[in-house]
Design an enzyme around this catalytic site. Structure first.
Site, PDB file in Angstrom:
ATOM      1  CD  GLU A   1      13.170  19.152  41.917  1.00  0.00           C
ATOM      2  OE1 GLU A   1      14.346  19.805  41.528  1.00  0.00           O
ATOM      3  OE2 GLU A   1      13.891  17.870  42.303  1.00  0.00           O
ATOM      4  CG  ASP A   2      16.257  20.865  38.538  1.00  0.00           C
ATOM      5  OD1 ASP A   2      15.655  20.006  39.165  1.00  0.00           O
ATOM      6  OD2 ASP A   2      17.390  20.040  38.249  1.00  0.00           O
TER       7      ASP A   2
ATOM      8  CG  ASP B   1      13.204  11.915  34.819  1.00  0.00           C
ATOM      9  OD1 ASP B   1      12.052  11.702  33.700  1.00  0.00           O
ATOM     10  OD2 ASP B   1      14.064  11.501  34.879  1.00  0.00           O
TER      11      ASP B   1
ATOM     12  N   GLY C   1       9.894  11.382  39.375  1.00  0.00           N
ATOM     13  CA  GLY C   1       8.514  12.067  40.724  1.00  0.00           C
ATOM     14  C   GLY C   1       9.382  11.610  41.740  1.00  0.00           C
TER      15      GLY C   1
ATOM     16  CB  THR D   1      13.350  13.697  43.266  1.00  0.00           C
ATOM     17  OG1 THR D   1      14.702  12.432  42.863  1.00  0.00           O
ATOM     18  CG2 THR D   1      14.909  14.463  44.589  1.00  0.00           C
TER      19      THR D   1
ATOM     20  CE  LYS E   1      13.978  14.760  31.427  1.00  0.00           C
ATOM     21  NZ  LYS E   1      15.829  13.628  31.546  1.00  0.00           N
TER      22      LYS E   1
ATOM     23  CG  ASP F   1      24.153  17.640  37.092  1.00  0.00           C
ATOM     24  OD1 ASP F   1      22.543  17.731  36.964  1.00  0.00           O
ATOM     25  OD2 ASP F   1      24.458  16.932  37.355  1.00  0.00           O
TER      26      ASP F   1
ATOM     27  NE  ARG G   1      24.943  21.695  39.030  1.00  0.00           N
ATOM     28  CZ  ARG G   1      24.340  20.757  39.586  1.00  0.00           C
ATOM     29  NH1 ARG G   1      22.658  20.801  38.697  1.00  0.00           N
ATOM     30  NH2 ARG G   1      24.517  19.265  40.117  1.00  0.00           N
TER      31      ARG G   1
END
Ligand code: IMP
Ligand code: MG
Length: 185
Positions: A102-103, A106, A108, A110, A134, A162, A168
Site C-alpha cells: 500500500e502507499d 490513514d 485504516g 481501506t 498516518k 496523487d 504521482r
C-alpha cells in the site's frame, strides 16, 4: 494543471531517503521470507511506484498482482470503511504467502476491508507493507508488518500518491498546502 510548486508546502521525504528506506524494507522482507515464494498484491493506484521499487530489493521469488478498491460515497481525501473492489486479482491467493503493498494507511478503513476480503480466500499468510503510515489518524486497528515512514497528519503527494489523480510521477513525497491548492483549482 498547476505546477506543483504553487501548492508544495514542503518536501517531507526526499528521493534519496525514499530509496534508502525502500531498499532496507526489501532486505528485511527478503530475510523474513527466505525459502518462501511471495505474492505481492499492489493496491492501485498509489502503491504502484512503491511496489516496483520495493520488489527490486526482494531476493525470494516474487509474483505480483493488482487490486483496485474504492470507498463508497466519500471524497478522495478520506474513507468511511465501506470499500468495494473496482478491479479484482487475476490469480488465486489460496495457500500463497501474500504481501499487500500500500502507499499510505490513514484511517485504516481501506486496508482493513482489503484484509477482510483476502482472508476469506485462504492465503497461507497475509501481511501488510505500507510506505507511509498516518498513525495519528487511525480509526480501526490494522496489523502493519512493514512500514516505511510514520508521517504527521498532513496531505501528501508524489511517489505514487496523487492530488486529484495527478502528480504521482514526482520522485519525492511532498506536503500539500491545501489552501493554496484549492485557491487555484
Ligand atoms: P484510509 O482508508 O483512510 O486508510 O485511506 C487510505 C487511502 O486514502 C490511501 O490508499 C490513499 O489512496 C488515500 N490517502 C489518504 N491520505 C492520503 C494523502 O495524504 N495523500 C494521498 N492519498 C491519501
Ligand atoms: Mg491507495
Amino acid at each position: 494543471m498547476q505546477d506543483y510548486h504553487s501548492f508544495l508546502s514542503e518536501i517531507l521525504i526526499p528521493e534519496e531517503e525514499l530509496k534508502t528506506r525502500v531498499q532496507a524494507l526489501g532486505e528485511e522482507i527478503s530475510r523474513d521470507y527466505a525459502g518462501r515464494i511471495i505474492l505481492a498484491i499492489c493496491i492501485l493506484r498509489g502503491g504502484v511506484m512503491f511496489l516496483t521499487d520495493l520488489i527490486r530489493h526482494i531476493k525470494p521469488p516474487v509474483a505480483i498482482d493488482f487490486m483496485g478498491v474504492a470507498s463508497y460515497g466519500v471524497g478522495t481525501r478520506s474513507s468511511n470503511g465501506h470499500v468495494r473492489i473496482t478491479l479484482d486479482l487475476t490469480t488465486s491467493i489460496a495457500d500463497r504467502h501474500v504481501l499487500i503493498v500500500e502507499d499510505i494507511i490513514d484511517s485504516g478503513n481501506t486496508i482493513a476491508s482489503v484484509i477482510e476480503m483476502l482472508r476469506t480466500r485462504n492465503p497461507a499468510s497475509l501481511e501488510v507493507c505500507t510506505l507511509l503510515d498516518k498513525a495519528s489518524r487511525r480509526e480501526v486497528n490494522v496489523p502493519i508488518k512493514y512500514c516505511g515512514f510514520v508521517i504527521p497528519d498532513r496531505f501528501v503527494f508524489g511517489y505514487g500518491l496523487d492530488m486529484d489523480e495527478y502528480y504521482r510521477n514526482l520522485p519525492f513525497i511532498g506536503v500539500v498546502d491545501l489552501e493554496k491548492y484549492e485557491a487555484e483549482v
